[in-house]
Every structure is written in C-alpha cells, then in structure tokens.
Design a protein around this motif. Structure first.
Motif, short mmCIF file in Angstrom:
data_model
loop_
_atom_site.label_atom_id
_atom_site.label_comp_id
_atom_site.label_asym_id
_atom_site.label_seq_id
_atom_site.Cartn_x
_atom_site.Cartn_y
_atom_site.Cartn_z
N SER A 162 0.94 -1.13 -0.08
CA SER A 162 -0.04 0.08 -0.06
C SER A 162 0.85 1.29 -0.04
O SER A 162 0.42 2.35 -0.51
CB SER A 162 -1.03 -0.15 1.25
OG SER A 162 -1.97 -1.11 1.16
N ILE A 163 2.07 1.30 0.57
CA ILE A 163 2.81 2.40 0.59
C ILE A 163 3.33 2.81 -0.80
O ILE A 163 3.61 3.99 -1.12
CB ILE A 163 4.24 2.04 1.53
CG1 ILE A 163 3.78 1.98 3.06
CG2 ILE A 163 5.16 3.21 1.33
CD1 ILE A 163 4.83 1.37 3.86
N VAL A 180 3.58 9.87 0.97
CA VAL A 180 2.91 8.67 1.45
C VAL A 180 3.62 7.85 2.48
O VAL A 180 3.19 7.37 3.46
CB VAL A 180 2.57 7.84 0.32
CG1 VAL A 180 2.17 6.21 0.74
CG2 VAL A 180 1.57 8.12 -0.77
N GLY A 227 2.92 9.71 5.55
CA GLY A 227 1.50 9.53 6.06
C GLY A 227 1.45 8.17 6.63
O GLY A 227 0.78 8.00 7.70
N TRP A 228 2.27 7.13 6.23
CA TRP A 228 1.92 5.77 6.86
C TRP A 228 2.74 5.86 7.98
O TRP A 228 2.29 5.43 9.18
CB TRP A 228 2.58 4.75 5.85
CG TRP A 228 3.16 3.67 6.64
CD1 TRP A 228 2.40 2.56 6.81
CD2 TRP A 228 4.52 3.15 7.13
NE1 TRP A 228 3.20 1.67 7.70
CE2 TRP A 228 4.34 1.82 7.86
CE3 TRP A 228 5.73 3.73 7.16
CZ2 TRP A 228 5.44 1.36 8.32
CZ3 TRP A 228 6.85 3.03 7.58
CH2 TRP A 228 6.90 2.01 8.09
N TYR A 268 -4.13 1.66 6.47
CA TYR A 268 -2.95 1.48 5.26
C TYR A 268 -3.72 1.43 3.92
O TYR A 268 -3.19 1.63 2.85
CB TYR A 268 -2.19 0.46 5.54
CG TYR A 268 -2.78 -1.10 5.58
CD1 TYR A 268 -2.91 -1.86 4.26
CD2 TYR A 268 -3.05 -1.66 7.00
CE1 TYR A 268 -3.29 -3.08 4.55
CE2 TYR A 268 -3.54 -2.97 6.74
CZ TYR A 268 -3.83 -3.71 5.83
OH TYR A 268 -4.08 -4.80 5.71
N LEU A 304 -4.16 4.21 1.78
CA LEU A 304 -2.82 4.80 1.36
C LEU A 304 -2.96 4.63 -0.24
O LEU A 304 -2.30 5.44 -0.93
CB LEU A 304 -1.64 4.19 2.02
CG LEU A 304 -1.56 4.65 3.43
CD1 LEU A 304 -0.15 3.93 4.07
CD2 LEU A 304 -1.26 6.13 3.63
N GLY A 351 -2.36 7.74 -2.41
CA GLY A 351 -1.28 7.85 -3.32
C GLY A 351 -1.55 8.17 -4.60
O GLY A 351 -0.95 8.73 -5.49
#
Length: 604
Positions: free
Chosen positions: A528-529, A563, A566-567, A574, A577, A581
């Motif tokens: 997800s990142i 991102v 944010g994480w 998550y 994200l 993003g």
C-alpha cells in the motif's frame, strides 16, 4: 520442539521434491528471452488463473489469515471485495494495451508514453517493495519449521530460498507457472482435509450450524461492516474502494502478477485467466478464514494456551514472573470451563442471554491473552515494567467490570488497549496459532500434508517474486541502459544471474525479518505504501494524454515521500494509502503540467 512422525516426513519431502524436480525437468533449456520471461506465450487460461492465485497465496495467507480469523473473525474477507472489480478493469484496459505493444514488462509501456527516467523510477519502486515482500514470504514458512524442528531460523531461510532458486533459475517464468499448478492442487486438498478434520474434532452433538452460532456469539461471524469509521481497517468501503485500488495496482502494474498473464497464448486466454481468479479468490479467502474460525470453535471445547509461542511461554515461566503467569493460566482455565459449558448449552438451544454471556467470557479471555503478552514482554525486556504496570491496571479494571451491560463500551475500551499496546508488544502469536493447532491435534500424515501446503504456497509466491524482480532488473534497467544491444544468449544468462542475485537478496531480507503485528498485514502495508503511486502513474499514462514526462516524474517522487510520511505518522488505515497515493500523484502531475505548458507530449 515438536518431533515429526516418519509418515509426515515422507509426505512432506515427497510432495516438495516432486514439485521442485518436475518444475526443473519440465522447463529446462530456455534459449531465448521470450521463452524464459514469457514462457513462450503457451499458457492456457486456467493455468494463468491458478498461477495468479498461487502468486498471491503465500505461506503468510495460511498462517496469518487463519490467525486473523481466530482473533478477529471473518471481517478480513472485506479486504478482497475490490478484487473482482479490479479484474474486470484490468481485462478491459490493461491487458489489451500490454498485448498490443507486445511488452515483456508493465514498465516498458511507460517509456513509450513518457520517457526512460519514468520507466526506471517505477521499476525501482517495484524492486524496493517486492524485494522486501519476497524476503517476508521466505521468513514466514521458516517460522513454521523453526517451531516444528527447533532449527536455527537463519539456516531455514537459506534452505527454503535455495529450493525456490533451483527451479526458478532453471526454467524462468514457465517453471514458475508449471509448478504453481501442482502447488495449488496440494493447497486445495490440504485445506479441505483440514476443515473436515477440525469439524470431526468438535463434539459430536455440536453441528456445523451450532459451530457457526458459537463463533457468532463471540463476534467471529461478523462478515460485513458498513460503517464509515476510518479507524477501522476492514469495512465494506475500505474493501470496495481502497481494496480496488490496491488490486488494480497489484494485478495491473506489479510485474510478479503481470508476468503470469503475459505468458498467455492469446489476449482472450489472459483475460479469462484473470476473470477466473476474480471469481474464485474471494470464496477461497472466505474458506481460509472459515478454517481459522472453526479452530476458534475447537478451542471452545479444548484448552488453548495463553500464548501460542511455546518458547515465549517457557521464558516467562523461567523468570521471576512465573507465579503471576501461572495464576493467569489458572484464571484462563476457569474461563475455559465456563465457555465450554455455555457453548454446549448454546448448541442445544438458541438463547440470546447465553450469547451475551459467551461474549463477556470471550472479552475476559482477550484480556487474559493481552496480559500474558505483557508478562512475557516484561520477562524479556525489563525496560517494559512501567508500561506493563499501567496497562495491567487498566486490564484489571476492565475485567472487574464485566458484569455490567455496557458491552459495546467495553469492546471499544478493549480495542483501544490493543492499539495502545501494539507498538510496545513483540510477542504477537497469531501467526503461530494455526501451525500449533496442526502439530498438536491433527493425525499423522495430514500434518505433513499441511506443512507441504504452507511451504508450497511460500515457494510459489517467492518464485513469482524473484522471477519478476529478475525480469525487471534485466529488461527495464540492465538491458535498456546498455550502449550495445546484446544477443539472446547473453540476455538469458543475465536474467538467470539476476534471478540468483534476487534470490540471495530475498534470503538476506528474510534473515533480518521479524514478526510484525500480523505478517499478512505487513505484506499489504508494504504494498500500500508504493502501489497507489505506481497505479496513479499508469492511469495518467492511460487516460490523461496532456500530462507529460517531467510532471509525472517529479510528482511521483514527491508523492512517494508524502505517502511514506503519512504511513509513518498513521494518517489513515493503510488500505486508504492506495487511493491517497493514486489521487495525489495524478492531481500533482496535472497541476505541474498546467503550470508548465511548454513541454511537448510523448504519446504511445
């Protein structure tokens, strides 16, 4: 340490060696990049579907998903609700474009649309996130065998990694695809057998419907959550929105999946393979979660350990906190006896009062399990004493209040305690639950089969990942940046060498990995990142022709940094994200392009 019976050893070794040997023999001798990377475009739709499923279904799926269901119930299935939607979109948009351009990797298209630096950036983002994930998929089964055999986990990481490297280096994409058919067959048979045995271990007068009622009384059968609570990771909306964006990114732009369907005989075979995956994946995950829930029901009638990590229990019992832990075990045993009696009563008559009482007892048991983790942590880490004392007082207050009617308030209080303690606790045992159950309760032979299931899943997923990592390194970075074009023989050797290299890197990452809150969540968090940013780049390429290379490149770099921040600061669950993003990189690229109107477009 558990000792495997010789029957289990035979089943385990014969299954694994047959898969590795068959894959190596069947696909030896690839002489061209087309054969090695795309399997000669000879794969049929049902093989593509199984290969795509096998790539996603790592050992983590069977360890962590069952553990997730045991602890929190069926709600995790909502994570996959966006998958069928994503499959349709990919079949309509991504596959026709990839097929028309005859690309080897998803990122070749980005150079045609933008430029080389954008292609290289997205390839590097893929290498970072998928390289980390490959290490985790090796580490997960290494945990299993370290529990089973008592071997050093580092040695096990190396052994598992070498097994995967043997046939992946030998046969490339075709070897991965061929072996995944056998691996998925073993997985389906093993999990069906596990569910059948679990149901037979539950008391005879407790039917399957009764088992579902007992699980439901403790909140384990709450499949759908329509709330808009951003603090809740798994709801219908996070699955349909965040999950769709994650699955679009994963299946549409992640080379470990793209490479599976690019090997198809035709565009129709590729599309049918993905649709087959879309139809079968959600029921498959539901079934795996159901196995975890049935293990939970099994432990309503059979004593369960406070913590499923035997070595952690041994450490606390050898420490100065042994007496406290033993007292907690006694309290837990008393709760178990009450739960067993209530569960038997509920099996005979549906009664809301009994269900409420079971819910309260389950809440007390959760508190006991959490307190056991604090004791273990305190025994291992003396600096944890102050945190333990504070949280233990809150737990005792919670437990002493269980006779009140404020069930929902207590449930929220307990969730808050879990969240507050997550950053400090290194004793999470959910990923050990299923393997502990297997080793202690299943018959000879089936233990070996289920170990083969988990290891087969690990091998299939890891093989796809290092195969894709090598392809991207060879074609998108090495081959594309060579001043002189090399012949087919050189590029096949280079791709094999990169496969070996990435296999070694994955083993190294596995050796430094450690248990997170939950392994399946860790893999999805890593994805997800990066995935949302990459998906946004592809959507810009597909649909917004006025946006040009420099705007996209700069926006992608800035977005990735935002991102990650944010994480790190936990701005949102998550899964969101992916959407965040994707929207951020698209909006920023459009804005930068509007500001800089002079750059000429590059079109495919």
């Amino acid at each position: 340490m558990q000792v495997l019976n010789w029957v289990d050893w035979v089943v385990l070794l014969v299954t694994l060696l047959t898969i590795v040997g068959y894959g190596t023999w069947k696909t030896r001798g690839s002489k061209s990049v087309h054969d090695y990377v795309k399997g000669g475009n000879s794969t049929k739709w049902w093989t593509i579907g199984l290969s795509v499923m096998a790539t996603q279904a790592s050992a983590i799926t069977f360890l962590s998903t069952t553990g997730q269901a045991f602890s929190d119930g069926m709600g995790f299935v909502q994570f996959y609700f966006g998958l069928p939607i994503a499959m349709v979109i990919i079949c309509m948009v991504f596959i026709p474009l990839y097929h028309r351009l005859k690309v080897y990797t998803a990122y070749e298209f980005l150079e045609n649309r933008f430029d080389l630096k954008t292609r290289s950036l997205t390839a590097i983002l893929f290498l970072v996130q998928r390289g980390l994930a490959a290490g985790i998929t090796i580490f997960a089964p290494a945990i299993i065998l370290s529990v089973v055999l008592g071997w050093n986990i580092t040695y096990l990481n190396i052994i598992i990694g070498i097994l995967v490297i043997i046939y992946t280096v030998s046969g490339g994409t075709k070897a991965v695809t061929v072996t995944q058919k056998q691996q998925m067959f073993v997985i389906f048979i093993g999990m069906l057998a596990a569910l059948f045995i679990i149901l037979n271990l539950i008391p005879k007068d407790v039917s399957f419907t009764n088992a579902l009622d007992i699980a439901g009384a403790s909140g384990r059968m709450e499949v759908l959550d329509f709330s808009f609570d951003l603090e809740n990771r798994y709801t219908v909306w996070t699955g349909l929105i965040g999950g769709t964006f994650l699955m679009l990114s994963y299946f549409g732009t992640d080379q470990s999946q793209v490479q599976r369907y690019l090997s198809g005989k035709s565009m129709k075979e590729m599309q049918m393979g993905l649709l087959f995956n879309g139809l079968l994946k959600v029921p498959m995950q539901f079934f795996i979660l159901l196995v975890g829930v049935m293990v939970f029901v099994f432990y309503q009638f059979n004593p369960a350990p406070l913590n499923f990590i035997d070595s952690s229990t041994e450490k606390v019992l050898a420490s100065e906190y042994a007496q406290e832990y033993q007292t907690l075990q006694e309290k837990q045993h008393a709760v178990f006896k009450e739960k067993k009696a209530l569960s038997l009563q509920l099996a005979k008559a549906d009664n809301n009062a009994l269900k409420k009482d079971l819910w309260v007892l389950d809440s007390i048991e959760r508190a006991h399990r959490l307190e056991s983790k604090y004791l273990i942590k305190r025994a291992i880490d003396t600096s944890y004493a102050n945190t333990y004392d504070r949280l233990n007082n809150e737990l005792l207050a919670f437990e002493n209040n269980t006779n009140s009617e404020a069930y929902k308030e207590k449930e929220e209080a307990l969730k808050a305690l879990y969240k507050a303690s997550a950053k400090d606790t290194e004793t999470n045992d959910r990923d050990y639950m299923f393997i502990t159950f297997i080793l202690k309760n299943l018959p000879k032979g089936l233990i070996g089969l289920l170990l083969a299931v988990i290891l087969s899943a690990a091998m299939s997923s890891t093989a796809s990942e290092i195969n894709a990592l090598a392809t991207i390194t060879s074609i998108d970075l090495y081959g594309r940046n060579l001043k002189e074009q090399k012949d087919e023989k050189h590029m096949v050797k280079a791709t094999k060498l990169f496969t070996l290299l990435w296999g070694i890197i994955a083993i190294i990452i596995a050796c430094f990995a450690n248990l997170a809150e939950n392994l399946i969540q860790l893999v999805n968090i890593i994805g997800s990142i990066f995935y949302g940013n990459v998906l946004g780049i592809f959507l810009l390429a597909f649909f917004l022709k006025f946006v040009k290379a420099n705007a996209v490149f700069i926006s992608a770099l800035i977005t990735q940094g935002i991102v990650i921040i944010g994480w790190w600061f936990d701005w949102m669950p998550y899964l969101w994200l992916n959407l965040f993003g994707c929207i951020l990189v698209m909006a920023m690229a459009c804005l930068l392009q509007i500001i800089n109107k002079n750059e000429k477009p590059i079109t495919a």
